[in-house]
Motif scaffolding. Sequence first.
Motif, short mmCIF file in Angstrom:
data_model
loop_
_atom_site.label_atom_id
_atom_site.label_comp_id
_atom_site.label_asym_id
_atom_site.label_seq_id
_atom_site.Cartn_x
_atom_site.Cartn_y
_atom_site.Cartn_z
N ALA A 149 0.91 -1.17 -0.04
CA ALA A 149 0.11 -0.07 0.02
C ALA A 149 0.75 1.21 0.01
O ALA A 149 0.73 2.21 -0.75
N PHE A 150 1.91 1.18 0.87
CA PHE A 150 2.68 2.39 0.98
C PHE A 150 3.44 2.68 -0.31
O PHE A 150 3.55 3.89 -0.70
N GLY A 151 3.80 1.44 -1.18
CA GLY A 151 4.83 1.77 -2.26
C GLY A 151 3.71 2.39 -3.35
O GLY A 151 4.21 3.24 -4.28
N THR A 152 2.55 2.17 -3.30
CA THR A 152 1.69 2.89 -4.44
C THR A 152 1.33 4.53 -3.90
O THR A 152 1.04 5.18 -4.65
N PHE A 153 0.93 4.47 -2.50
CA PHE A 153 0.46 5.59 -2.08
C PHE A 153 1.64 7.00 -2.49
O PHE A 153 1.07 8.13 -2.58
N VAL A 154 2.89 6.57 -2.06
CA VAL A 154 3.81 7.58 -2.10
C VAL A 154 3.96 8.04 -3.52
O VAL A 154 4.50 9.14 -3.77
N PHE A 155 3.29 7.52 -4.68
CA PHE A 155 3.29 7.88 -5.84
C PHE A 155 1.93 8.71 -6.26
O PHE A 155 1.94 9.58 -6.78
N ILE A 156 1.01 7.98 -5.64
CA ILE A 156 -0.48 8.43 -6.14
C ILE A 156 -1.13 9.70 -5.44
O ILE A 156 -1.27 10.60 -5.79
N TRP A 203 6.43 -6.71 13.07
CA TRP A 203 7.13 -6.59 11.92
C TRP A 203 8.60 -6.69 12.34
O TRP A 203 8.95 -6.79 13.64
N ARG A 204 9.63 -6.76 11.34
CA ARG A 204 10.88 -6.71 11.55
C ARG A 204 11.38 -5.84 10.31
O ARG A 204 10.78 -5.43 9.37
N MET A 205 12.58 -5.19 10.51
CA MET A 205 13.36 -4.26 9.76
C MET A 205 14.06 -5.05 8.32
O MET A 205 14.54 -6.05 8.67
N PRO A 206 13.59 -4.77 7.23
CA PRO A 206 14.26 -5.19 6.05
C PRO A 206 15.68 -5.36 6.27
O PRO A 206 16.34 -4.26 6.54
N ILE A 207 16.63 -6.30 5.59
CA ILE A 207 17.86 -6.18 5.73
C ILE A 207 18.46 -6.41 3.94
O ILE A 207 17.91 -7.22 3.50
N GLY A 208 19.43 -5.71 3.83
CA GLY A 208 20.12 -5.96 2.53
C GLY A 208 19.04 -5.59 1.36
O GLY A 208 18.34 -4.57 1.19
N GLN A 209 19.40 -6.64 0.45
CA GLN A 209 18.41 -6.75 -0.89
C GLN A 209 16.69 -6.64 -0.54
O GLN A 209 16.10 -6.37 -1.33
N GLU A 210 16.35 -7.13 0.75
CA GLU A 210 15.02 -7.09 1.16
C GLU A 210 14.51 -5.99 0.70
O GLU A 210 13.37 -5.67 0.26
N TRP A 211 15.04 -4.77 0.80
CA TRP A 211 14.83 -3.40 0.87
C TRP A 211 14.11 -3.13 -0.79
O TRP A 211 13.19 -2.48 -1.08
N ILE A 212 15.06 -3.81 -1.62
CA ILE A 212 14.51 -3.76 -3.15
C ILE A 212 13.23 -4.61 -3.29
O ILE A 212 12.37 -4.07 -4.04
N TRP A 213 13.13 -5.65 -2.80
CA TRP A 213 11.79 -6.61 -2.89
C TRP A 213 10.64 -5.91 -2.17
O TRP A 213 9.48 -5.74 -2.85
N VAL A 214 10.74 -5.20 -1.10
CA VAL A 214 9.77 -4.46 -0.16
C VAL A 214 9.30 -3.35 -0.82
O VAL A 214 7.99 -2.86 -1.07
N CYS A 215 10.34 -2.56 -1.80
CA CYS A 215 9.81 -1.51 -2.31
C CYS A 215 9.02 -1.82 -3.62
O CYS A 215 8.19 -1.01 -4.28
N SER A 216 9.64 -2.73 -4.49
CA SER A 216 9.30 -3.31 -5.59
C SER A 216 7.76 -3.85 -5.70
O SER A 216 6.91 -3.54 -6.50
N ILE A 217 7.54 -4.26 -4.44
CA ILE A 217 5.80 -4.99 -4.31
C ILE A 217 4.96 -3.83 -4.47
O ILE A 217 3.91 -3.91 -5.05
N GLY A 218 5.23 -2.75 -4.05
CA GLY A 218 4.34 -1.41 -4.05
C GLY A 218 4.32 -0.77 -5.71
O GLY A 218 3.34 -0.25 -6.06
N VAL A 219 5.55 -1.06 -6.08
CA VAL A 219 5.57 -0.19 -7.58
C VAL A 219 4.92 -1.34 -8.67
O VAL A 219 4.30 -0.73 -9.41
N LEU A 220 5.17 -2.56 -8.27
CA LEU A 220 4.24 -3.38 -9.12
C LEU A 220 2.75 -3.30 -8.99
O LEU A 220 1.97 -3.46 -10.22
N GLY A 221 2.33 -3.08 -7.84
CA GLY A 221 1.06 -3.02 -7.76
C GLY A 221 0.62 -1.76 -8.45
O GLY A 221 -0.54 -1.57 -8.97
#
Length: 289
Positions: free
Chosen positions: A51-58, A204-222
Amino acid sequence: MQFIVLSLDKNLFVGKGIVYMLIAAFAFAGMNLLAKYLNSFHPLQVVFFRAFGTFVFIFPYMIYKKVPVIGTHIFWLSSRGLLSFVSLALFFIVIQRIPLGSTVALRYTAPIFSVILAYFFLKEKVKIWQWFSLLLSIAGAFVMKGVDYRIDTLSFILIMGSSLLVGGVFTIIRYLGSREHFLTIINYFMVFSILGSLFFIHRWRMPIGQEWIWVCSIGVLGLIGQVFLTRSFQLAETNIVAPIKYMELVYALLFGFFLFDEQYGFWPLMGMTLVVLGMLLNVWVKRKG
């Protein structure tokens, strides 16, 4: 000559609509893939990422274009936001429990509930063949549940609940129609999902390393999926592009097979086929008017 030009223009729009729907289906399939891949995160944290990955653009775009943020039909917009959030949460919970293709296929029963809810609440007419198509899809869902031991009873109940809520969302969106800007409707979904997921922040837990790429990508793909889905429906008739959305299931099956070693026998695939055939029959019957 003018007729030929108009015909070419129409075909061009239809062609673009089909391409856009293929892109949308691939983007949503990628989003679902990441939701499953991020199974070390709590499902509601994945909802937040989505949701947040989409919200920051919309949201900034809405401010820039002066699109109403609150809207006028606050009750129905809020209902849409709440139902969408709960549905997405249930979907992401199940996607971490059972095979990717099975989750996507079972959620495709949502139009069943949409037709039924529209019949009772919007007084829309439903033809005999539509009822048959809905029964066909329901039968397919129960075939999947009955023959695939990986689909436990709780997961089946949760994903069907998710589908029911999506059906409610479709009905509300149909009711709102042109009364609200489509970005206003989407934004309510994002805001309710962000706020709702925050209730589970202690898990929750904090993303580590490449996980930041995936957690950001899920919102962008949505976001990509929603934008291209919307544009597809704007450029071509629903009965032409809606069936192409089922390519999302093909993508999911391929992703599941190659990345998660998910395999299916004859009867699970037959169940999926019945679900999709039922939905395609429903689209065809509505097209015939």
